[in-house]
Structures are given as structure tokens and as C-alpha cells.
Design an enzyme around this catalytic site. Structure first.
Site, mmCIF file in Angstrom:
data_model
loop_
_atom_site.group_PDB
_atom_site.id
_atom_site.type_symbol
_atom_site.label_atom_id
_atom_site.label_comp_id
_atom_site.label_asym_id
_atom_site.label_seq_id
_atom_site.Cartn_x
_atom_site.Cartn_y
_atom_site.Cartn_z
ATOM 1 N N ARG A 189 0.808 -1.230 0.000
ATOM 2 C CA ARG A 189 0.000 0.000 0.000
ATOM 3 C C ARG A 189 0.832 1.267 0.000
ATOM 4 O O ARG A 189 0.399 2.296 -0.485
ATOM 5 C CB ARG A 189 -0.880 0.020 1.266
ATOM 6 C CG ARG A 189 -1.998 -0.969 1.189
ATOM 7 C CD ARG A 189 -2.670 -1.094 2.512
ATOM 8 N NE ARG A 189 -1.775 -1.705 3.484
ATOM 9 C CZ ARG A 189 -2.171 -2.344 4.572
ATOM 10 N NH1 ARG A 189 -3.441 -2.445 4.834
ATOM 11 N NH2 ARG A 189 -1.308 -2.876 5.408
ATOM 12 N N LYS B 226 1.081 -19.982 6.389
ATOM 13 C CA LYS B 226 0.222 -20.331 7.507
ATOM 14 C C LYS B 226 -0.079 -19.064 8.312
ATOM 15 O O LYS B 226 0.702 -18.123 8.198
ATOM 16 C CB LYS B 226 0.878 -21.399 8.378
ATOM 17 C CG LYS B 226 2.288 -20.980 8.889
ATOM 18 C CD LYS B 226 2.628 -21.614 10.176
ATOM 19 C CE LYS B 226 2.132 -20.840 11.341
ATOM 20 N NZ LYS B 226 2.985 -19.709 11.763
ATOM 21 N N HIS C 242 7.021 -23.850 7.017
ATOM 22 C CA HIS C 242 8.479 -23.822 6.825
ATOM 23 C C HIS C 242 9.205 -24.902 7.631
ATOM 24 O O HIS C 242 10.340 -25.222 7.354
ATOM 25 C CB HIS C 242 9.049 -22.420 7.075
ATOM 26 C CG HIS C 242 9.159 -22.044 8.521
ATOM 27 N ND1 HIS C 242 8.096 -21.611 9.253
ATOM 28 C CD2 HIS C 242 10.217 -22.037 9.376
ATOM 29 C CE1 HIS C 242 8.492 -21.355 10.490
ATOM 30 N NE2 HIS C 242 9.786 -21.613 10.604
ATOM 31 N N GLU D 295 10.674 -21.954 22.855
ATOM 32 C CA GLU D 295 11.314 -20.733 22.352
ATOM 33 C C GLU D 295 11.653 -19.816 23.525
ATOM 34 O O GLU D 295 10.851 -19.669 24.449
ATOM 35 C CB GLU D 295 10.381 -20.011 21.380
ATOM 36 C CG GLU D 295 10.169 -20.771 20.092
ATOM 37 C CD GLU D 295 9.289 -20.006 19.121
ATOM 38 O OE1 GLU D 295 9.834 -19.311 18.257
ATOM 39 O OE2 GLU D 295 8.055 -20.088 19.257
ATOM 40 N N HIS E 97 3.326 -26.719 12.470
ATOM 41 C CA HIS E 97 4.683 -27.245 12.690
ATOM 42 C C HIS E 97 4.698 -28.499 13.572
ATOM 43 O O HIS E 97 5.346 -29.498 13.251
ATOM 44 C CB HIS E 97 5.583 -26.198 13.355
ATOM 45 C CG HIS E 97 5.600 -24.864 12.676
ATOM 46 N ND1 HIS E 97 5.387 -24.701 11.327
ATOM 47 C CD2 HIS E 97 5.826 -23.619 13.163
ATOM 48 C CE1 HIS E 97 5.482 -23.405 11.026
ATOM 49 N NE2 HIS E 97 5.735 -22.747 12.115
ATOM 50 N N LYS F 169 6.389 -19.978 24.354
ATOM 51 C CA LYS F 169 7.271 -18.818 24.170
ATOM 52 C C LYS F 169 7.765 -18.371 25.541
ATOM 53 O O LYS F 169 7.156 -18.700 26.563
ATOM 54 C CB LYS F 169 6.488 -17.678 23.516
ATOM 55 C CG LYS F 169 5.988 -18.037 22.120
ATOM 56 C CD LYS F 169 6.253 -16.928 21.151
ATOM 57 C CE LYS F 169 5.780 -17.261 19.755
ATOM 58 N NZ LYS F 169 6.849 -17.436 18.795
HETATM 59 C C1 BG6 Z 1 6.399 -19.315 12.979
HETATM 60 C C2 BG6 Z 1 5.579 -18.813 14.129
HETATM 61 O O1 BG6 Z 1 5.605 -20.029 12.084
HETATM 62 O O2 BG6 Z 1 7.428 -20.158 13.455
HETATM 63 C C3 BG6 Z 1 6.452 -18.117 15.160
HETATM 64 O O3 BG6 Z 1 4.609 -17.904 13.647
HETATM 65 C C4 BG6 Z 1 7.590 -19.017 15.572
HETATM 66 O O4 BG6 Z 1 5.699 -17.738 16.296
HETATM 67 C C5 BG6 Z 1 8.327 -19.513 14.343
HETATM 68 O O5 BG6 Z 1 8.456 -18.272 16.408
HETATM 69 C C6 BG6 Z 1 9.425 -20.487 14.702
HETATM 70 O O6 BG6 Z 1 10.134 -20.776 13.555
HETATM 71 P P1 BG6 Z 1 11.684 -21.101 13.625
HETATM 72 O O7 BG6 Z 1 12.050 -21.481 12.241
HETATM 73 O O8 BG6 Z 1 12.349 -19.860 14.121
HETATM 74 O O9 BG6 Z 1 11.814 -22.207 14.605
#
Ligand code: BG6
Length: 483
Positions: free
Chosen positions: A57, A165, A195, A233, A257, A347
Site C-alpha cells: 500500500r 500459515k 516452513h 522458544e 509445525h 514462548k
Molecule cells: C512461525 C511462528 O511459524 O514459526 C512463530 O509464527 C515461531 O511464532 C516460528 O516463532 C518459529 O520458527 P523457527 O524457524 O524460528 O523455529
């Protein structure tokens, strides 16, 4: 219908391709997509004729856009040659527009046509939706209305779409998004990103399981006590409150994931290593997950929120969103009867660590005669096989040896394999680099199929529907575990 001119003998990398990024100014483009594209470019894995069009935008002049990307792109100093960065930026241009404005798509169509005319060829088009999920539907509708989803003629150039996602918010929204995608695209054109599937250490689970037959006979409930899938995390939500709060941990990483990791551990051997066969085995396991009934919720699910979460920017003070969950899941398949799969993610925990541990049943239970010998066996005499996904990618096996000496004591030891210890394994490709390259070559193995998405929502939705009935445990930031 997808049309491709790539014959088996034509390297994919040669066909001109335009990569359109909706939401180029967002975090995902800055931290993942652009660095991955730059890495592919510097490794000469992009076609000689390629163009990246950023769509967003904000108003930018050509120079401002270039400066913005150069400044914001998340690359470490010295990671790439300045010359490569400069040439890479030459391949980028910007199209300003509102995602819901039909006019903006008309202009985008003209822009794509101008590039094709300049190249004298109909190029491949890859559209990446790097925007909040509530914008997907509008963008897809507009793409279709402007006919950008169709190849420019029936002989050359494919069009593909990459979707991030979370794919939907529950089973209903996922279904309606899937229906829309199905109306606009062929399944072969849809690349649903998770991913985690592209992580090297996750792909290695398949390689390890199916190329080391010694583990296969043990891979079942007779020998496996439990499986623990952990995604801890250290970081909190890092300023992503507005995105994270309406979603929460279970939707953010659980539905995708974590369940994909479970699928790779529990799936049967695919008929072949083709994309279709691997995806269909993953989907079969996800479909076999036992739904957790409301009355079983408290016993099988825990949710938590870290102290201070409600003071994060973008989070309402009264938020009850979970930043942690633990689920005891079961797979309804003969091989896995009675084996709990613990899925745990949070987290702001003590450390960042993603790993999957398979606990084998204790040998002690084997026979009464063995027990009656009264030899001293350590209390936790379970073999544990651990796949470390990150950091310190690797595999370890806990086993027992006799302590040297006159007595008969045993003690645990560990066999370890670390990627970092093997020079040729040391360079682990970035997840997005792999995903983008695979989307270019049309390999969907590392992308979630519609069956996988639906099956995982079928498992997660009943939990979410009764989410409010579960107490929210508030845990300290930096906690090692959540009771
Ligand atoms: C993402 C989530 O898909 O994956 C995040 O939205 C998360 O909240 C992240 O921190 C973790 O990915 P990676 O590759 O850093 O382990």
C-alpha cells in the site's frame, strides 16, 4: 490448469520467472523471503531472466523502494557480496496498490505484460501472499478476476501461488479458503507453506527412519513408550502482539509445525519418495489422530501464558491467549495403539530448543527372572532416541553400559551425531531458500496438501472450541517447564 514448457531436459532455472510478493514491506518479506531470494540469486539458482515485483500500500519512488529494501532486508554484514546485492536489487520493482482495489490488479497485469513483452516470452509467475490471513481471500479473488492466475497462453509459463500459515482459523475457515483456492487453481499450483517441513533435520527424520531398517521393527507400540515433541522458544512474541493475540500458540505452531513433526515420526513408509506418496502418508497419520472430547480436555491439554504477555504492545490487557500448550495426543492406528504423543510448545521459556524424543519401553519389564537377579539398574532405564531439530541439529541415542568394576552396575551413556561436527554437513540451507527453490521447480513434497491441512484442523478445532473451559496457567518468563 498448470501448463509448463519445461521438458525434462530443460533446467527449470532457465525459464524466465516473475515473483510477485504481496505485502513486500512486511516482516516476512524482510526477514525471510528477500534474504532467501538473494541467497538463491548469489548461488546462481535463479533464472537469468527473473524479476521480483513488490506489491504493497505504501507510496514509494523507485529509488525510495530500493533504499527501503536495501536497508530493511535482514542480511548480516558481509554475508553477500555488495555486487550481488546491487544486481539483485536491479531485478526488483514496486507496484503500489491497495489489496482490495481492482484497479491495482489491472496495473499489475499491465506491469507483468510489459516485462513479458520486453523478454519476448511468456514468463512463469509465482505469487506470494506475505500478508495477514484475513487478506488472502480478497487478494485471491482479485488475482482471479484479473486473470493473473491463468498462464498467458496454453504452451508456456506456469502460474503458482504460495500461501503462508495460518491456513484458516479453524476447520470451517480453512475449508472455505481451500474451496476458494480450489476454484481458482489446480492443486499443482498451490504451495501451502509450513516452513518446518523444509528444515534439514526434519527431512532427515524420513531418511533416518527409512534407510536404517534396524529401527523399523521397534517403531511401534510394543516397544515405544511415548513420544515427546518439544518446541521451546526463549523469545516472547517480539512485538507481534496484533498478529499473535487473535491466534495463540496452538494455531500459530500447533496446527502446523508440531503436527507435521508428529506426522514424520509416525507415518508409514511411503510407497515411494515421490511428493504424492510422502504427502499422502503424512495426511494418513494426521487423519488418524484421535479427537480429544470435551470431557478429556483437562486431562490431556494444558495451556499457559507467560507473565507480562498482556503488557506486550498490541495485546489487550484482558487477553487470555495462550503462549504455551501441552497436548497428549494419540494416533488411532494399530502400530501406535496406546502410545502418547506429547506436543509441547511455548514462548518465553528457559531456552530455545526444538527436539523430538522417542522413549523406548524399559527393558526391566522383560522378565521376572531378570528382575529377580536384583542387579542394580538405573531408575530411568529407557533408551531414548532424540532428533534435535534446532539449534545444534543432530541425533542422539541414550543407551546403557556396565560400569567397569567388580559389581554389576549399569549407567547411561549417549551416542551422538551432530551436523556441526561434520564439515560437509555444516552448511544447512535456509528453510525459505529451499521452499522457494522447490516452488520454482514445482516440487510440492515440503508443502502441506489440502488433506493434511484439513486433517490437522479436524484434530485442533474441537480443542479450540472448548479452549475457554481450560484454566490458563500463568508462568514465569524463562521457566524451564509449565506445571
Ligand atoms: C512461525 C511462528 O511459524 O514459526 C512463530 O509464527 C515461531 O511464532 C516460528 O516463532 C518459529 O520458527 P523457527 O524457524 O524460528 O523455529
Amino acid at each position: 490448469m498448470e501448463v509448463s514448457t519445461h521438458s525434462a531436459s530443460t533446467p527449470f532455472a532457465l525459464h524466465p520467472t516473475i515473483f510477485v510478493i504481496f505485502g513486500i514491506t512486511g516482516d516476512l518479506a524482510r526477514t525471510k523471503l528477500l534474504p532467501a531470494l538473494l541467497a538463491l540469486y548469489s548461488k546462481k539458482l535463479l533464472p537469468p531472466r527473473f524479476s521480483i515485483i513488490g506489491f504493497s500500500r505504501r507510496a514509494f519512488t523507485r529509488e525510495d523502494f530500493r533504499d527501503f529494501i536495501r536497508e530493511k532486508m535482514d542480511v548480516r554484514p558481509g554475508e553477500f557480496k555488495e555486487e550481488d546485492i546491487k544486481h539483485f536489487l536491479d531485478h526488483m520493482s514496486y507496484e503500489q496498490g491497495f489489496f482490495d482495489s481492482a484497479l491495482a490488479y489491472t496495473r499489475l497485469t499491465e506491469r507483468l505484460k510489459t516485462i513479458d513483452d520486453r523478454w519476448g516470452q511468456c514468463s512463469n509467475k509465482l505469487f506470494h501472499l506475505s500478508v495477514p490471513p484475513n487478506l488472502y481471500e480478497g487478494i485471491l479473488q482479485n488475482l482471479a478476476a484479473s486473470k493473473l492466475t491463468l498462464p498467458c497462453d496454453d504452451k508456456s509459463g506456469w502460474t503458482r501461488v504460495l500461501i503462508e500459515k495460518p491456513f484458516g482459523n479453524d476447520i470451517e475457515t480453512a475449508r472455505s479458503l481451500d474451496k476458494l483456492l480450489g476454484q481458482l487453481f489446480d492443486e499443482k499450483q498451490i504451495f501451502r507453506i509450513d516452513h518446518y517441513l523444509a528444515k534439514e533435520a526434519l527431512q532427515n527424520i524420513i531418511a533416518f527412519r527409512f534407510t536404517n531398517p534396524m529401527f523399523e521393527p521397534m517403531w511401534q507400540s510394543e516397544h515405544i513408550d511415548k513420544v515427546h515433541i518439544k518446541m521451546h522458544e526463549k523469545a516472547g512474541i517480539e512485538g507481534r502482539g496484533a498478529f499473535y493475540d487473535p491466534i495463540g500458540a496452538l494455531r500459530d505452531v500447533g496446527q502446523n509445525h508440531m503436527l507435521q513433526m508428529l506426522a514424520l515420526i509416525a507415518m508409514d513408509m511411503p510407497a515411494s519418495f515421490s511428493s504424492d506418496d510422502i504427502r499422502s502418508e503424512r495426511a494418513a497419520i494426521l487423519s488418524a489422530l484421535k479427537k480429544i472430547a470435551p470431557r478429556g480436555l483437562k486431562e490431556n491439554v494444558t495451556k499457559g501464558q507467560y507473565k507480562g504477555y498482556i503488557s506486550e504492545p498490541g495485546v489487550p490487557l484482558q487477553s487470555k491467549t495462550e503462549t504455551y500448550f501441552r497436548i497428549r495426543a494419540e494416533v488411532d492406528a494399530p502400530r501406535w495403539r496406546g502410545v502418547p504423543f506429547y506436543l509441547e510448545s511455548g514462548k518465553a521459556l528457559a531456552e530455545s530448543r526444538v527436539e523430538i524424543s522417542i522413549y523406548f519401553k524399559s527393558g526391566k519389564k522383560k522378565s521376572a527372572k531378570w528382575r529377580s537377579t536384583k542387579k542394580k539398574i538405573v531408575p530411568e532405564d529407557q533408551n531414548i532416541l532424540t532428533f534435535r531439530i534446532q539449534p545444534d541439529e543432530g541425533i542422539k541415542i541414550k543407551f546403557f553400559v556396565k560400569t567397569p568394576g567388580h559389581g554389576f552396575n549399569v549407567e547411561p551413556k549417549t551416542l551422538k551425531f551432530k551436523y556441526a561436527d561434520v564439515p560437509s554437513f555444516d552448511v544447512i540451507p535456509d528453510d525459505y531458500e529451499r521452499l522457494i527453490r522447490d516452488a520454482f521447480i514445482g516440487d510440492q513434497t515440503l508443502f502441506a496438501s489440502t488433506d493434511e491441512i484439513m486433517a490437522s484442523w479436524r484434530f485442533v478445532t474441537p480443542i479450540l472450541e472448548n479452549w475457554k473451559s481450560l484454566p490458563l496457567k500463568i508462568y514465569e518468563q524463562g521457566a524451564k517447564e509449565v506445571e
